[in-house]
Design an enzyme around this catalytic site. Structure first.
Site, PDB file in Angstrom:
ATOM      1  N   LYS A   1      11.002  -9.983   4.341  1.00  0.00           N
ATOM      2  CA  LYS A   1      10.893  -8.529   4.153  1.00  0.00           C
ATOM      3  C   LYS A   1      12.240  -7.852   4.427  1.00  0.00           C
ATOM      4  O   LYS A   1      12.861  -8.075   5.467  1.00  0.00           O
ATOM      5  CB  LYS A   1       9.824  -7.994   5.103  1.00  0.00           C
ATOM      6  CG  LYS A   1       9.506  -6.540   4.910  1.00  0.00           C
ATOM      7  CD  LYS A   1       8.072  -6.261   5.328  1.00  0.00           C
ATOM      8  CE  LYS A   1       7.791  -4.791   5.443  1.00  0.00           C
ATOM      9  NZ  LYS A   1       6.351  -4.519   5.585  1.00  0.00           N
TER      10      LYS A   1
ATOM     11  N   ARG B   1       2.358   0.409   8.452  1.00  0.00           N
ATOM     12  CA  ARG B   1       0.978   0.732   8.078  1.00  0.00           C
ATOM     13  C   ARG B   1       0.036   0.354   9.215  1.00  0.00           C
ATOM     14  O   ARG B   1       0.330  -0.528  10.011  1.00  0.00           O
ATOM     15  CB  ARG B   1       0.590  -0.043   6.820  1.00  0.00           C
ATOM     16  CG  ARG B   1       1.416   0.376   5.616  1.00  0.00           C
ATOM     17  CD  ARG B   1       0.748   0.005   4.320  1.00  0.00           C
ATOM     18  NE  ARG B   1       0.379  -1.395   4.252  1.00  0.00           N
ATOM     19  CZ  ARG B   1      -0.649  -1.853   3.544  1.00  0.00           C
ATOM     20  NH1 ARG B   1      -1.414  -1.014   2.878  1.00  0.00           N
ATOM     21  NH2 ARG B   1      -0.913  -3.146   3.513  1.00  0.00           N
TER      22      ARG B   1
ATOM     23  N   ARG C   1      -1.751 -11.602   0.655  1.00  0.00           N
ATOM     24  CA  ARG C   1      -1.046 -12.767   1.208  1.00  0.00           C
ATOM     25  C   ARG C   1      -1.042 -13.863   0.162  1.00  0.00           C
ATOM     26  O   ARG C   1      -2.055 -14.059  -0.512  1.00  0.00           O
ATOM     27  CB  ARG C   1      -1.774 -13.310   2.452  1.00  0.00           C
ATOM     28  CG  ARG C   1      -1.820 -12.335   3.622  1.00  0.00           C
ATOM     29  CD  ARG C   1      -0.506 -12.349   4.396  1.00  0.00           C
ATOM     30  NE  ARG C   1      -0.480 -11.361   5.460  1.00  0.00           N
ATOM     31  CZ  ARG C   1      -0.117 -10.088   5.318  1.00  0.00           C
ATOM     32  NH1 ARG C   1       0.261  -9.634   4.147  1.00  0.00           N
ATOM     33  NH2 ARG C   1      -0.129  -9.267   6.337  1.00  0.00           N
TER      34      ARG C   1
HETATM   35  P1  ATP Z   1       1.031  -5.843   4.423  1.00  0.00           P
HETATM   36  O1  ATP Z   1       1.492  -4.475   4.065  1.00  0.00           O
HETATM   37  O2  ATP Z   1       0.722  -6.667   3.236  1.00  0.00           O
HETATM   38  O3  ATP Z   1      -0.046  -5.879   5.461  1.00  0.00           O
HETATM   39  P2  ATP Z   1       3.089  -6.530   6.384  1.00  0.00           P
HETATM   40  O4  ATP Z   1       2.620  -7.667   7.239  1.00  0.00           O
HETATM   41  O5  ATP Z   1       4.525  -6.494   6.038  1.00  0.00           O
HETATM   42  O6  ATP Z   1       2.330  -6.549   5.012  1.00  0.00           O
HETATM   43  P3  ATP Z   1       3.194  -3.783   7.099  1.00  0.00           P
HETATM   44  O7  ATP Z   1       2.225  -2.931   7.822  1.00  0.00           O
HETATM   45  O8  ATP Z   1       3.528  -3.430   5.676  1.00  0.00           O
HETATM   46  O9  ATP Z   1       2.669  -5.255   7.165  1.00  0.00           O
HETATM   47  O10 ATP Z   1       4.565  -3.802   7.912  1.00  0.00           O
HETATM   48  C1  ATP Z   1       4.584  -3.834   9.312  1.00  0.00           C
HETATM   49  C2  ATP Z   1       5.009  -5.218   9.754  1.00  0.00           C
HETATM   50  O11 ATP Z   1       6.371  -5.411   9.423  1.00  0.00           O
HETATM   51  C3  ATP Z   1       4.975  -5.414  11.260  1.00  0.00           C
HETATM   52  O12 ATP Z   1       3.723  -5.865  11.683  1.00  0.00           O
HETATM   53  C4  ATP Z   1       6.064  -6.458  11.511  1.00  0.00           C
HETATM   54  O13 ATP Z   1       5.545  -7.756  11.333  1.00  0.00           O
HETATM   55  C5  ATP Z   1       7.022  -6.231  10.376  1.00  0.00           C
HETATM   56  N1  ATP Z   1       8.248  -5.530  10.765  1.00  0.00           N
HETATM   57  C6  ATP Z   1       8.473  -4.635  11.752  1.00  0.00           C
HETATM   58  N2  ATP Z   1       9.736  -4.194  11.758  1.00  0.00           N
HETATM   59  C7  ATP Z   1      10.345  -4.840  10.755  1.00  0.00           C
HETATM   60  C8  ATP Z   1      11.650  -4.810  10.254  1.00  0.00           C
HETATM   61  N3  ATP Z   1      12.609  -4.021  10.748  1.00  0.00           N
HETATM   62  N4  ATP Z   1      11.919  -5.626   9.196  1.00  0.00           N
HETATM   63  C9  ATP Z   1      10.989  -6.411   8.646  1.00  0.00           C
HETATM   64  N5  ATP Z   1       9.713  -6.484   9.076  1.00  0.00           N
HETATM   65  C10 ATP Z   1       9.400  -5.693  10.116  1.00  0.00           C
HETATM   66  C1  BTN Z   2       5.602  -0.959   6.442  1.00  0.00           C
HETATM   67  O1  BTN Z   2       6.143  -1.876   5.801  1.00  0.00           O
HETATM   68  O2  BTN Z   2       4.565  -1.104   7.086  1.00  0.00           O
HETATM   69  C2  BTN Z   2       6.189   0.409   6.380  1.00  0.00           C
HETATM   70  C3  BTN Z   2       7.381   0.565   7.279  1.00  0.00           C
HETATM   71  C4  BTN Z   2       7.946   1.956   7.169  1.00  0.00           C
HETATM   72  C5  BTN Z   2       9.047   2.220   8.158  1.00  0.00           C
HETATM   73  C6  BTN Z   2       9.693   3.544   7.924  1.00  0.00           C
HETATM   74  S1  BTN Z   2      11.169   3.754   8.878  1.00  0.00           S
HETATM   75  C7  BTN Z   2      11.232   5.433   8.440  1.00  0.00           C
HETATM   76  C8  BTN Z   2       9.808   5.957   8.512  1.00  0.00           C
HETATM   77  N1  BTN Z   2       9.486   6.335   9.860  1.00  0.00           N
HETATM   78  C9  BTN Z   2       8.535   5.555  10.386  1.00  0.00           C
HETATM   79  O3  BTN Z   2       8.083   5.654  11.544  1.00  0.00           O
HETATM   80  N2  BTN Z   2       8.132   4.650   9.495  1.00  0.00           N
HETATM   81  C10 BTN Z   2       8.852   4.773   8.245  1.00  0.00           C
END
Ligand code: ATP
Ligand code: BTN
Length: 319
Positions: A181, A116, A314
């Site tokens: 996560k 996101r 959070r």
């Molecule tokens: P929120 O959605 O509440 O803001 P979040 O911190 O998980 O939570 P997202 O945008 O949902 O943010 O997810 C992207 C984030 O996930 C990245 O900033 C990184 O910290 C983390 N991330 C990236 N790749 C992975 C992965 N393969 N597994 C777990 N976490 C990952």
């Molecule tokens: C998040 O937690 O912020 C969302 C992560 C979503 C990752 C998936 S991997 C398959 C698809 N292709 C992308 O580039 N993002 C989503």
């Protein structure tokens, strides 16, 4: 390089000579390619004098036929790439090029996997699932309400089928095991949401990943949780079966029919949490979600509703 990897995927020893002969290159060229494999794809390779080269653990590649065999009821065409910028980006390009939905885009590796708000999704080669399902939506806004939460339920069931029993949901789009996560969801939309549009349902699941220094928050994977390496084709098939089931229920009855189930699986129900939107923050007790999937938070004893793609929840340290 990928041809070499495909020769090694069985996890057995292969001599430099045999690999060179199969590829039509010298033994030293094989050795160079193996070094690239280790460095670029982060795949450890054992080298034993007199025996040759062996992948530290065997690899099963994504395979559309194997997925179809595991989920015969799914009729979605499947596009599988070795390397792509992002499966969501590829899905959007295919929509643009006129491909008829539904269809599925998968990749072994993403070079610009996205989360996101432009965040990066770490996507190493052949370890995880990078999955984008494209749907055509004709029913207007109601069919989009709570959709990413419904996808979360489907991912959760697929993870449970594989033995990850401790997984749960975090509003709006995360799957966690306790505070780590394991999967994320990113929906992207093109067209007119009030009329006809396409939605790309992007799902990233950490499957066999055991090391990832680039991930800057706590994370886990199916392998780390269950102790077993997973055939990703089986997981992709399971995810398809669960998605089909949940999407049908959502289409027929809307998110309200799944609201209770979502709340039962929400890890942070009743917890004190902070909701962050840019530089502003509001603290409250998590009550659950409403009939559209928006967050219900009790703030100073008053129930407030929050929705929108820019919000992050959070846990408060004192909860
Ligand atoms: P929120 O959605 O509440 O803001 P979040 O911190 O998980 O939570 P997202 O945008 O949902 O943010 O997810 C992207 C984030 O996930 C990245 O900033 C990184 O910290 C983390 N991330 C990236 N790749 C992975 C992965 N393969 N597994 C777990 N976490 C990952
Ligand atoms: C998040 O937690 O912020 C969302 C992560 C979503 C990752 C998936 S991997 C398959 C698809 N292709 C992308 O580039 N993002 C989503």
């Amino acid at each position: 390089m990928l041809t070499l990897l495909k020769l090694l995927k069985d996890g057995r020893f292969h001599s430099g000579e045999a690999l060179g002969a199969a590829l039509g290159v010298s033994r030293s060229a094989v050795w160079k390619q193996l070094q690239h494999l280790e460095a670029e794809l982060n795949l450890p390779i054992h080298k034993v004098r007199g025996k040759g080269y062996q992948l530290a653990s065997p690899l099963v590649f994504l395979n559309a036929e194997a997925i179809a065999l595991n989920a015969p009821s799914l009729a979605w065409p499947i596009h599988v790439s070795d390397t792509i910028d992002s499966t969501n980006a590829e899905a959007l390009r295919l929509i643009d090029a006129g491909h008829a939905a539904p269809f599925l885009v998968l990749a072994e590796q993403q070079t610009a996997g996205r989360g996101r708000r432009g965040r990066k999704w770490v996507s190493p080669f052949a370890q995880n699932v990078y999955y984008s399902l494209v749907l055509r939506i004709e029913g207007g806004l109601r069919q989009l309400e709570g959709l990413s939460l419904v996808v979360g339920l489907a991912v959760l069931q697929a993870l449970r089928e594989l033995g990850v029993l401790g997984a749960g949901l975090k509003w709006p789009n995360d799957l966690l095991v306790v505070d780590k996560k394991i999967a994320g969801i990113l929906l992207e939309l093109v067209g007119d949401p009030a009329d006809i549009c396409h939605v790309v349902i992007g799902v990233g699941i950490n499957v066999n990943m055991q090391k990832a220094e680039e991930v800057d928050q706590r994370w886990t994977s199916v392998h780390l949780e269950t102790g077993v390496a997973v055939d990703r084709n089986h997981l992709v098939a399971q995810l398809g079966i669960q998605l089909q089931r949940y999407l049908e229920r959502h289409k027929a009855s809307g998110f309200s029919a799944l609201q209770g189930e979502w709340e039962q699986n929400h890890l942070w129900q009743g917890q004190v949490a902070s909701l962050i939107a840019g530089s502003s923050q509001v603290d409250g007790v998590v009550l659950g979600v409403d009939r559209q999937g928006a967050l219900r938070l009790s703030v100073d004893g008053v129930e407030k509703i929050y929705s929108g793609g820019e919000l992050s929840l959070r846990l408060r340290d004192d909860s």
